[in-house]
Design a protein around this motif. Structure first.
Motif, short mmCIF file in Angstrom:
data_model
loop_
_atom_site.label_atom_id
_atom_site.label_comp_id
_atom_site.label_asym_id
_atom_site.label_seq_id
_atom_site.Cartn_x
_atom_site.Cartn_y
_atom_site.Cartn_z
N VAL A 97 0.85 -1.20 0.00
CA VAL A 97 0.00 0.00 0.00
C VAL A 97 0.88 1.25 0.00
N ILE A 98 1.95 1.21 0.78
CA ILE A 98 2.82 2.40 0.86
C ILE A 98 3.57 2.60 -0.45
N ASP A 99 4.11 1.51 -1.01
CA ASP A 99 4.78 1.63 -2.31
C ASP A 99 3.81 2.18 -3.36
N GLY A 100 2.63 1.63 -3.37
CA GLY A 100 1.63 2.09 -4.33
C GLY A 100 1.32 3.56 -4.15
N THR A 101 1.24 3.99 -2.91
CA THR A 101 0.91 5.38 -2.60
C THR A 101 2.04 6.31 -3.03
N LYS A 102 3.27 5.84 -2.92
CA LYS A 102 4.40 6.64 -3.42
C LYS A 102 4.25 6.89 -4.92
N PHE A 103 3.86 5.83 -5.63
CA PHE A 103 3.70 6.00 -7.07
C PHE A 103 2.53 6.95 -7.37
N ILE A 104 1.44 6.79 -6.64
CA ILE A 104 0.29 7.70 -6.83
C ILE A 104 0.74 9.14 -6.59
N ALA A 105 1.51 9.34 -5.50
CA ALA A 105 1.97 10.69 -5.13
C ALA A 105 2.81 11.32 -6.24
N ALA A 106 3.63 10.50 -6.87
CA ALA A 106 4.50 11.00 -7.94
C ALA A 106 3.73 11.19 -9.24
N ALA A 107 2.75 10.31 -9.48
CA ALA A 107 2.05 10.32 -10.77
C ALA A 107 1.02 11.45 -10.86
N ILE A 108 0.41 11.83 -9.74
CA ILE A 108 -0.67 12.85 -9.79
C ILE A 108 -0.21 14.11 -10.53
N PRO A 109 0.94 14.72 -10.13
CA PRO A 109 1.33 15.95 -10.82
C PRO A 109 2.20 15.71 -12.06
N PHE A 110 2.42 14.46 -12.45
CA PHE A 110 3.36 14.17 -13.54
C PHE A 110 2.72 14.50 -14.89
N LYS A 157 7.98 -6.00 -12.98
CA LYS A 157 8.02 -5.55 -11.59
C LYS A 157 9.20 -4.60 -11.50
N LEU A 158 8.91 -3.31 -11.41
CA LEU A 158 9.97 -2.31 -11.57
C LEU A 158 9.99 -1.33 -10.40
N ALA A 159 11.16 -0.79 -10.12
CA ALA A 159 11.35 0.09 -8.97
C ALA A 159 11.52 1.53 -9.39
N PHE A 160 11.17 2.45 -8.50
CA PHE A 160 11.60 3.83 -8.69
C PHE A 160 11.93 4.42 -7.33
N ALA A 161 12.68 5.51 -7.34
CA ALA A 161 13.11 6.15 -6.12
C ALA A 161 13.19 7.64 -6.35
N SER A 162 12.85 8.40 -5.34
CA SER A 162 12.99 9.86 -5.40
C SER A 162 12.93 10.42 -3.99
N PRO A 163 13.80 11.39 -3.67
CA PRO A 163 13.70 12.02 -2.34
C PRO A 163 12.33 12.66 -2.13
N LEU A 164 11.58 12.89 -3.21
CA LEU A 164 10.26 13.52 -3.06
C LEU A 164 9.22 12.56 -2.51
N VAL A 165 9.54 11.25 -2.46
CA VAL A 165 8.54 10.30 -1.95
C VAL A 165 8.92 9.69 -0.59
N PHE A 166 9.73 10.39 0.18
CA PHE A 166 9.80 10.04 1.60
C PHE A 166 8.45 10.36 2.24
N PRO A 167 7.89 9.45 3.03
CA PRO A 167 6.68 9.84 3.77
C PRO A 167 6.98 11.04 4.67
N ARG A 168 6.00 11.95 4.82
CA ARG A 168 6.18 13.06 5.77
C ARG A 168 6.23 12.51 7.18
N PHE A 169 5.41 11.51 7.45
CA PHE A 169 5.41 10.87 8.77
C PHE A 169 4.94 9.44 8.60
N SER A 170 5.29 8.59 9.56
CA SER A 170 4.75 7.24 9.60
C SER A 170 4.40 6.88 11.04
N VAL A 171 3.19 6.39 11.22
CA VAL A 171 2.74 5.94 12.53
C VAL A 171 3.04 4.45 12.63
N LEU A 172 3.87 4.08 13.61
CA LEU A 172 4.23 2.68 13.82
C LEU A 172 3.69 2.24 15.18
#
Lengths: 384, 384
Positions: A97-110, A157-172
């Protein structure tokens, strides 16, 4: 020690009771899209608690992000987010879910085709901010800037990385993991274990701190993993596993050292072609990989044998064999099987797996880039 | 494990060659004040390199920040910065320069009397952004949000903390430490050691990862510290010490565990009244403190004895004694003496030290808040 650049701005809210304070972490007036998976967060009540904590915000929901999150699914969330002018995402779930959300976060303004973020490593220059509520310790995605996405059409099955997709916070909150199915608990422990191995079992690089941190994390998984299966509601056990899995892949133990990741690359193809759980693929590949690469990894395998498994005496090669055997037994003690045959996959499947690696350009893997297709074939064969 | 909130946004640029890229880390057009100490950064050429890297900016300098940075000195920098409309600070030096720069950063925009930031823990709501170029690994100030400032008038050594004073970035280049005087190298190792002890030698809190990380850092200091004195230009040794000192106090090993800090509080009064180096005070106080608190710290002292010093057999009390003795011997092997008498301080000095603690409200110290003035007196007496 190699030069490194370490920056991890994710805020970790660790422990019980943080969920109620979620609203404080999100900008006032945000239009939030909560993303989640198959419904366990509904059954356990976590989703209701999250929504109660966000009652002062405008909240939308997107359910159905699957394990090995699919590009096709995620693009539906992107459309919803664009339509509803979402400006904050909240992932509630595990690594998928978190990986998917990172992609959503990057794709919305792309501006271009979002698939190019994965397929062509197209640079992104913005991403929607997001936080996470972690329910499954395993991937470390809650405190890093990587994501792995699958496109069903094409078995990619492919990876991406960007400093822009660090979560702002995570509740553990470790109590959220009490109700996980044993298979997910075990997979999480194996996943974290192999993340550590990929950053530790390479060659010596005069990085004493990173080595000792890695060994400390491995020892914690070995001690606590089986207990989580035996006594699912032991807070201390769950807390140690949760924090270990996060630290296994938040950039810390990998800073300044060589890294491998070949086991992951071979494992991805097993998931893509045969549908194995991610952790199952790692449990199958790692012991075989260590055998095939035992010359290249000799010094670190001996250190691992001594410091993690207490193997100090006798013939060096016997110690390495024993360390690999202990690794395999640990995975099996967590009920994660370690042979291709355990999953009904025969040697006849290997050519297609190797062909996938070749198609994805995975032809010079490992910390020495010496794992070509021939060597990958050897690893799969040894894992049969 | 205790609940915790972990957030550390400082970017670490570790290794050789980062200095030339300094300009990239600072907003274009910034008016920069470079802060430094007594001139070693001038002699070694580091200051010139920094200025060369910042040739596209408007740069001012403020020299003369002393060990145990003085409020009186720092306020001169605040005046300069206000006058010249400085909007970025760059600390070049060790913990004192960085601590001092944190105070300058907070004081520049502060509306009231800046002394209240220290004396009354007045809240700050903004701070000028700053980065650091670390030349002396010791305090961890390069990756945390704390500072300790001394006011000469009054012999007060007081701390403040704020998330607003995390450095934006810190350049950690181990080669910059080659030319440090042996006394500063040794002090740095002892300082880092005691930072770890203050977060580790308390009571068990089911925090396996934090314990193992702390032990890994201690073992690294024990192995590498003496080598730094013997072979000053060994890159691997310097790199391991530098990264260890940073990780010793960046919030990571202290997250989710009880903390002590009584040794520091007693040590601060030794510096204030007798001018000892900070690390010298810690080397004097810690062994005595561990003896006086041996009942409260029993379980962790036994773990420390076993995992750090390899003391596994025989009587438990004898193992604790041996662990404390090894600690003292380690400090002395680093040429940092561990008795008040080594610094010409007699038992007659103790009443004034205890009176200072009382005046500063330090009457319930330690992880159990059980160190009152009587017990502090006992610690000083045992350290005689």
């Amino acid at each position: 020690m190699q030069n490194f650049n370490f920056h991890n701005p994710t805020r970790i809210l660790f422990g019980q009771g943080h969920l109620a304070d979620l609203g404080r972490e999100i900008p006032a007036g945000a239009r939030i899209l909560i993303t989640y998976g198959g419904g366990s967060v509904v059954r356990t009540g976590t989703l209701d608690e999250v929504k109660a904590a966000l009652k002062d915000f405008t909240v939308f929901e997107f359910a159905g992000i699957e394990p090995n999150p699919a590009y096709e699914t995620l693009m539906q969330a992107v459309e919803l987010a664009r339509r509803e002018r979402i400006d904050f995402l909240l992932a509630v779930g595990g690594g998928s879910v978190i990986d998917g959300t990172k992609f959503i976060a990057a794709a919305i303004p792309f501006a271009g085709d979002p698939w190019s973020i994965l397929a062509e490593h197209a640079a992104i220059d913005s991403a929607v901010h997001f936080g996470t509520v972690l329910t499954l310790p395993a991937t470390g995605s809650e405190m890093n800037s990587f994501a792995v996405i699958t496109r069903r059409a094409g078995n990619d099955k492919l990876a991406f990385a960007s400093p822009l997709v660090f979560p702002r916070f995570s509740v553990l909150d470790p109590t959220r993991t009490y109700t996980l199915p044993p298979r997910q608990v075990a997979n999480g422990v194996v996943d974290a274990f192999v993340h550590i191995a990929e950053q530790y079992l390479t060659y010596p690089a005069d990085a004493k701190v990173q080595d000792r941190f890695a060994e400390g994390l491995l020892l914690t998984l070995i001690e606590e993993g089986p207990k989580a299966l035996q006594t699912p509601d032991n807070y201390a056990v769950r807390a140690n596993l949760m924090w270990t899995a996060t630290l296994a892949l938040n950039g810390l133990i990998g800073a300044g050292v060589p890294q491998d990741w070949a086991t992951h690359m071979l494992g991805h193809e097993l998931t893509a072609l045969h549908g194995l759980d991610h952790a199952q693929t790692l449990a199958v590949v790692l012991p075989a990989m260590l055998q095939v690469q035992r010359t290249e990894k000799r010094a670190k395998l001996l250190q691992y044998a001594e410091r993690v498994w207490g193997l100090r005496d006798g013939d060096e090669d016997a110690r390495i064999d024993a360390a690999i055997q202990h690794t395999r037994q640990f995975f099996e003690s967590m009920q994660v099987l370690t042979r291709l045959s355990d999953y009904g996959i025969g040697a006849d499947a290997i050519p297609a797996l190797v062909a996938q690696l070749e198609r994805h350009g995975m032809v010079a893997l490992g910390e020495h880039q010496n794992i070509d297709v021939a060597r990958s074939r050897q690893v799969f064969a040894l894992a049969a």
